[in-house]
Scaffold this active site. Sequence first.
Site, PDB file in Angstrom:
ATOM      1  CB  THR A 107     -19.939  -6.503   0.111  1.00 19.28           C
ATOM      2  OG1 THR A 107     -20.055  -7.537  -0.861  1.00 19.28           O
ATOM      3  CG2 THR A 107     -20.128  -7.099   1.500  1.00 19.28           C
ATOM      4  CE  LYS A 182     -20.220 -11.332  -0.410  1.00 25.18           C
ATOM      5  NZ  LYS A 182     -19.851 -10.206  -1.284  1.00 25.18           N
ATOM      6  CE  LYS A 250     -16.611  -4.142   2.195  1.00 24.84           C
ATOM      7  NZ  LYS A 250     -17.230  -3.842   0.878  1.00 24.84           N
TER       8      LYS A 250
END
Length: 297
Positions: A107, A182, A250
């Site tokens: 990611t 995502k 994050k």
Amino acid sequence: MNTKSYESLPPRPAAFLGLGVMGHPMAGHLARAGHRVTVYNRTAAKAAAWAGEYGGATAATPREAAQGADLVCACVGNDDDLRSVALGPDGAFAGMPRGAVFVDHTTASAEVARELYAAAKERGVHFVDAPVSGGQAGAVNGVLTVMCGGDAEPFERVKPVLGAYARAVTLVGTSGAGQLAKMVNQTAIAGLLQGLAEAIAFGQKAGLDMKLVLEVIGKGAAQSWQMDNRGGTMIENRFDFGFAVDWMRKDLGLVLEEGRRLGARLPVTALVDQFYADVQAAGGNRLDTSSLIKRLR
């Protein structure tokens, strides 16, 4: 015990870079599906342990792992980690044969995806950004959802192979689109988890039997995967289900940065990000994302 069944495919030479809680089982599924897998990990002992479990080969550098591989997969920590395994004299791009496909399950930012797509093209190889959803359990059970960005031809070539650890592999757009999808995923989850946390905390303060209440409302419009899978464990104050608060922060940082770039308004996401910062400040860095409820008790 592995209960995953695999599509019958010709064995492919493959490499997997990064053997964390996601990469270790994902690479394992590739090996169990019959592919010839070489692994690389920054901590060599993890690569040796993986090879001992699955019988594959290890490599000292990403370049060495990628030599002769049709498919190179990566699942590392962030943009800089991704650049370090892909670029440079010891990076995977330097070892990949022409026409091979690099599939990135990290990611990361849409920006780094586009950067590496362009760098791969210059070398005669392909790059597909392919972040996953489903967490550690999804990786272990081989039922991840993979959202991909890139060119259709290399995507179609690797799609059946990725099925070793995924139940859905979808090309959602051009380079960077997988990472953007995502971000959409994480934005939706963040708001939903905060709503579920508030609902459970409210019901408990009201003296309700919240397991019964969730069973009832889970049959109606409030139902969600998070309610079905995390509602009961939130009630029980259990937060050891894999996807950690540090990782979510994050991810939400990527969302908020991209939102600023796009001029998109994300007020709830920004607020939930700060709630996760509260959980971190209380020492909950490695708790799973449903631990949002702790700050309400």
